[in-house]
Write an enzyme that holds these catalytic residues in place. Structure first.
Site, PDB file in Angstrom:
ATOM      1  N   ASN A 112       0.220  -7.494   4.348  1.00 39.26           N
ATOM      2  CA  ASN A 112      -0.646  -8.239   5.028  1.00 39.26           C
ATOM      3  C   ASN A 112      -2.155  -7.943   4.499  1.00 39.26           C
ATOM      4  OD1 ASN A 112       0.844  -9.961   7.208  1.00 39.26           O
ATOM      5  ND2 ASN A 112       1.812  -8.229   7.052  1.00 39.26           N
ATOM      6  N   THR A 113      -2.610  -6.518   4.439  1.00 37.13           N
ATOM      7  CA  THR A 113      -3.837  -6.215   4.166  1.00 37.13           C
ATOM      8  C   THR A 113      -4.197  -6.541   2.846  1.00 37.13           C
ATOM      9  OG1 THR A 113      -3.463  -4.420   5.547  1.00 37.13           O
ATOM     10  CG2 THR A 113      -5.334  -4.471   4.329  1.00 37.13           C
ATOM     11  N   TYR A 134      -4.209   1.006   3.060  1.00 33.09           N
ATOM     12  CA  TYR A 134      -5.048   0.283   2.731  1.00 33.09           C
ATOM     13  C   TYR A 134      -6.161  -0.330   3.925  1.00 33.09           C
ATOM     14  CZ  TYR A 134      -2.989  -0.908  -1.894  1.00 33.09           C
ATOM     15  OH  TYR A 134      -2.413  -0.943  -3.017  1.00 33.09           O
ATOM     16  N   GLY A 135      -5.651  -0.293   5.027  1.00 33.04           N
ATOM     17  CA  GLY A 135      -6.550  -0.755   6.293  1.00 33.04           C
ATOM     18  C   GLY A 135      -7.874  -0.014   6.561  1.00 33.04           C
ATOM     19  N   CYS A 182       2.080  -6.235   9.994  1.00 34.57           N
ATOM     20  CA  CYS A 182       1.881  -5.250   9.141  1.00 34.57           C
ATOM     21  C   CYS A 182       3.190  -4.782   8.740  1.00 34.57           C
ATOM     22  CB  CYS A 182       0.982  -4.141   9.520  1.00 34.57           C
ATOM     23  SG  CYS A 182       1.114  -2.614   8.317  1.00 34.57           S
ATOM     24  N   THR A 183       3.410  -4.750   7.263  1.00 35.29           N
ATOM     25  CA  THR A 183       4.811  -4.564   6.783  1.00 35.29           C
ATOM     26  C   THR A 183       5.426  -3.277   7.066  1.00 35.29           C
ATOM     27  OG1 THR A 183       3.965  -4.124   4.655  1.00 35.29           O
ATOM     28  CG2 THR A 183       4.676  -6.351   4.994  1.00 35.29           C
ATOM     29  N   SER A 212       0.665  -1.272  -0.003  1.00 39.08           N
ATOM     30  CA  SER A 212      -0.063  -0.023   0.030  1.00 39.08           C
ATOM     31  C   SER A 212       0.985   1.384  -0.047  1.00 39.08           C
ATOM     32  CB  SER A 212      -0.778  -0.160   1.338  1.00 39.08           C
ATOM     33  OG  SER A 212       0.043   0.075   2.369  1.00 39.08           O
TER      34      SER A 212
END
Ligand code: DGL
Length: 278
Positions: free
Chosen positions: A79-80, A47-48, A188-189, A16
């Site tokens: 991850n999202t 994105y979350g 989350c990266t 993202s």
């Protein structure tokens, strides 16, 4: 593109925004000879708090772009996006795709207190993939899930240690510590860029687990399995694109990548002919 020897083609990585650079640096360490392409969808971060449909559409558009740049493999360094789009991406593209998974398995193996905390976006926590992880490991260990609104924005702004970032981390980590978590998963990266602050706030006895190095090893295994590791013994290159204003993203990517790098716009003709208007 190298049609005669596709193993010489680059690996495409996206997120993202700038968080996936925490994965890119592990890929660079694991695979020094590979050429790497990186797309930061900073124009749509975070994105979350977006819909799964929007994230899926963005992920498809970005993978199409990376494939148009001859990527021989894709890493979804988010991850999202993995939660929202991985099945669709795998069904739609034939290129090998490696994706993130919160490191619940190693955390469950590591904990002594029997309590682990997972820091992630609300969408990752609410996802089917996460529910599967919870079902698999939740009987053996207590898994505390903590959404962290606002943290991604701090990393996107390059604010890795300011008062606001510190206050948010305290807010999110304190409930985990109060419930005796001794292992914290960075789900989350973006968060590995905050790892030293998280460690400082959590204290030295808490283990912080980042799956990025394991993802890079998985990528190596996948490429080796299909004989697509770069045959060249040369220093691999990196190229960066963003969907936000390149000057702004260039500053933060250069800060996190610790090198002055060029960032191209996805929408100025270098890239996104596939980009849908979202
Ligand atoms: N780096 C993304 C992840 O791993 C960040 C999510 C966001 O943009 O909210 O989940």
């Amino acid at each position: 593109m190298n049609a005669a020897n596709p193993a010489k083609n680059p690996i495409g990585v996206f997120d993202s925004g700038v968080g996936g650079l925490s994965v890119l640096r592990e890929i660079r360490r694991e695979l020094p000879d590979e050429d790497l392409l990186y797309v930061a969808d900073s124009g749509h971060a975070p994105y979350g708090d977006k819909s799964a449909q929007l994230i899926e559409a963005r992920s498809i558009a970005i993978v199409e772009f990376l494939v148009s740049q001859h990527a021989k493999a894709i890493v979804v360094a988010c991850n999202t996006a993995t939660s929202a789009a991985i099945e669709t991406l795998r069904a739609r593209f034939s290129v090998p795709i490696v994706a993130m998974e919160p490191a619940v398995k190693p955390a469950a193996a590591h904990t002594k207190s029997g309590v682990i905390g997972v820091l992630a976006t609300s969408m990752t926590i609410a996802s089917d993939n996460f529910a599967k992880l919870h079902n698999r490991f939740g009987a053996d260990v207590k898994i505390l899930m903590q959404a962290c609104p606002g943290l991604v924005e701090q990393v996107e702004a390059g604010n890795l240690s300011g008062d606001k970032t510190r206050a948010l981390i305290k807010q999110y980590v304190s409930p985990l510590l109060a419930q005796k978590a001794d292992t914290i998963v960075l789900g989350c990266t973006h968060y590995p860029f905050l790892a030293s602050l998280i460690q400082e706030i959590a204290g030295p006895t808490v283990a912080i687990i980042d799956p990025a190095a394991a993802i890079a090893r998985e990528l190596r295994r996948r490429l080796a399995g299909i004989k697509q590791l770069s045959p060249e013994a040369h220093a691999g290159t990196e190229r960066f694109w963003t969907s936000a204003a390149p000057d702004k993203t260039k500053q933060v990517i250069s800060q996190l990548w610790q090198m002055d790098i060029d960032v191209r716009s996805l929408s100025n003709g270098h890239g996104e002919k596939h980009r849908p208007e979202l």
